[in-house]
Enzyme design. Structure first.
Site, mmCIF file in Angstrom:
data_model
loop_
_atom_site.group_PDB
_atom_site.id
_atom_site.type_symbol
_atom_site.label_atom_id
_atom_site.label_comp_id
_atom_site.label_asym_id
_atom_site.label_seq_id
_atom_site.Cartn_x
_atom_site.Cartn_y
_atom_site.Cartn_z
ATOM 1 N N HIS A 1 3.795 8.686 -4.554
ATOM 2 C CA HIS A 1 4.649 9.888 -4.564
ATOM 3 C C HIS A 1 5.514 10.415 -5.601
ATOM 4 O O HIS A 1 6.262 9.368 -6.085
ATOM 5 C CB HIS A 1 5.504 9.610 -3.108
ATOM 6 C CG HIS A 1 4.691 9.759 -1.953
ATOM 7 N ND1 HIS A 1 5.144 9.055 -0.682
ATOM 8 C CD2 HIS A 1 3.348 10.378 -1.583
ATOM 9 C CE1 HIS A 1 4.311 9.569 0.189
ATOM 10 N NE2 HIS A 1 3.215 9.910 -0.201
ATOM 11 N N HIS B 1 -7.227 10.616 6.346
ATOM 12 C CA HIS B 1 -6.007 10.477 5.834
ATOM 13 C C HIS B 1 -5.019 9.665 6.878
ATOM 14 O O HIS B 1 -3.847 9.269 6.249
ATOM 15 C CB HIS B 1 -5.331 11.856 5.657
ATOM 16 C CG HIS B 1 -4.233 11.795 4.405
ATOM 17 N ND1 HIS B 1 -4.724 11.559 3.351
ATOM 18 C CD2 HIS B 1 -3.120 12.032 4.387
ATOM 19 C CE1 HIS B 1 -3.754 11.582 2.318
ATOM 20 N NE2 HIS B 1 -2.633 12.016 3.261
ATOM 21 N N ARG C 1 -4.221 6.206 5.591
ATOM 22 C CA ARG C 1 -3.240 6.217 4.616
ATOM 23 C C ARG C 1 -1.729 6.153 5.222
ATOM 24 O O ARG C 1 -0.897 5.634 4.972
ATOM 25 C CB ARG C 1 -3.215 7.404 3.704
ATOM 26 C CG ARG C 1 -2.155 7.424 2.559
ATOM 27 C CD ARG C 1 -2.482 8.255 1.384
ATOM 28 N NE ARG C 1 -1.551 8.844 0.654
ATOM 29 C CZ ARG C 1 -1.024 8.276 -0.413
ATOM 30 N NH1 ARG C 1 -1.595 7.241 -0.864
ATOM 31 N NH2 ARG C 1 0.108 9.000 -1.087
ATOM 32 N N ARG D 1 -5.925 7.548 -1.076
ATOM 33 C CA ARG D 1 -6.604 9.136 -0.797
ATOM 34 C C ARG D 1 -8.308 8.842 -0.941
ATOM 35 O O ARG D 1 -8.495 8.219 -1.757
ATOM 36 C CB ARG D 1 -5.834 10.172 -1.731
ATOM 37 C CG ARG D 1 -4.451 10.328 -1.647
ATOM 38 C CD ARG D 1 -3.915 11.172 -2.625
ATOM 39 N NE ARG D 1 -2.386 11.081 -2.652
ATOM 40 C CZ ARG D 1 -1.626 10.367 -3.445
ATOM 41 N NH1 ARG D 1 -2.128 9.387 -4.444
ATOM 42 N NH2 ARG D 1 -0.232 10.669 -3.327
ATOM 43 N N TYR E 1 8.053 8.562 6.699
ATOM 44 C CA TYR E 1 7.400 7.422 7.571
ATOM 45 C C TYR E 1 8.482 6.746 8.093
ATOM 46 O O TYR E 1 8.206 5.810 8.957
ATOM 47 C CB TYR E 1 6.623 6.694 6.625
ATOM 48 C CG TYR E 1 5.360 7.246 5.928
ATOM 49 C CD1 TYR E 1 4.420 7.491 6.742
ATOM 50 C CD2 TYR E 1 5.222 7.847 4.442
ATOM 51 C CE1 TYR E 1 3.314 8.177 6.353
ATOM 52 C CE2 TYR E 1 3.987 8.518 4.220
ATOM 53 C CZ TYR E 1 3.337 8.642 5.093
ATOM 54 O OH TYR E 1 1.866 9.303 4.562
ATOM 55 N N LYS F 1 -4.354 15.006 -10.505
ATOM 56 C CA LYS F 1 -3.631 16.204 -10.011
ATOM 57 C C LYS F 1 -2.114 16.174 -10.198
ATOM 58 O O LYS F 1 -1.347 16.290 -9.283
ATOM 59 C CB LYS F 1 -3.927 16.211 -8.397
ATOM 60 C CG LYS F 1 -5.331 16.651 -8.017
ATOM 61 C CD LYS F 1 -5.604 16.547 -6.224
ATOM 62 C CE LYS F 1 -6.935 16.821 -6.138
ATOM 63 N NZ LYS F 1 -7.175 17.094 -4.469
#
Length: 201
Positions: A171, A145, A148, A51, A180, A76
């Protein structure tokens, strides 16, 4: 009559699928910048699936050339993780460190306040993308992004299993990674047109 039914967990379907570059578009993007630093910024985003804020906060001590890994610290609420570092990036980063001598962070910002070392900013990354985008032969309106998303999709198409990809992306939930599978064209879910087989003999 037994009315019991097996209830399978519902996976929330994401209406907007991520935009993905093909490998030729990625090659053109990585070759677009004039400066090694900018090529490496793009290379780390795609080659490690980072990221933007993770790349900005990446320390030189997080990069292990011998083990070819990058340690991504939790932020985060997300978990720590290791991601593989391509041989191409190892070679480029060694050269970059030797010539540019960045301080503390893998990539420093051009502006420092009162002599305090500042890391690369997400705005700086967006600038590199914007400057390089016009040199890629594509009509896709991609962002930082997108690299990614392309990383994840290309790994699935190259044979990586979904659980391994989940760990690499950091994740917390598999549902986030499963999107995906809808984008990739691989494994048992290879997609094709009936026209491809209509005239086959």
């Amino acid at each position: 009559m037994d009315k019991k039914r097996i209830q399978l967990p519902q996976i929330k379907r994401q209406n907007d699928l991520p935009l993905v570059l093909n490998k030729q578009e990625v090659r053109e993007l990585l070759n677009a910048p004039k400066y090694l630093k900018h090529r490496l910024i793009l290379g780390m985003l795609y080659g490690c699936g980072l990221r933007s804020y993770e790349l900005c906060n990446l320390l030189q001590s997080d990069v292990d050339f011998e083990r070819k890994t990058v340690f991504v610290k939790k932020q985060k609420g997300k978990a720590d993780r290791y991601v593989p570092l391509s041989t191409h990036l190892v070679r480029g980063l060694k050269r970059y460190f030797a010539t540019e001598n960045p301080v503390k962070y893998v990539f420093n910002s051009q502006v420092t306040k009162d002599g305090v070392v500042q890391p690369l900013t997400t705005v700086g990354i967006q600038w590199v993308i914007k400057e390089s985008r016009s040199k890629v032969n594509t009509q896709k309106k991609f962002t930082t992004h997108t690299l990614r998303h392309s990383y994840a999709t290309h790994l699935l198409e190259d044979g990586m299993n979904i659980m391994c990809l989940k760990e690499l992306l950091g994740h917390a939930r598999i549902e986030t990674t499963i999107v995906y599978l809808q984008v990739s064209n691989s494994g048992s879910s290879v997609k094709f047109s009936p026209l491809d087989t209509l005239f086959a003999r």
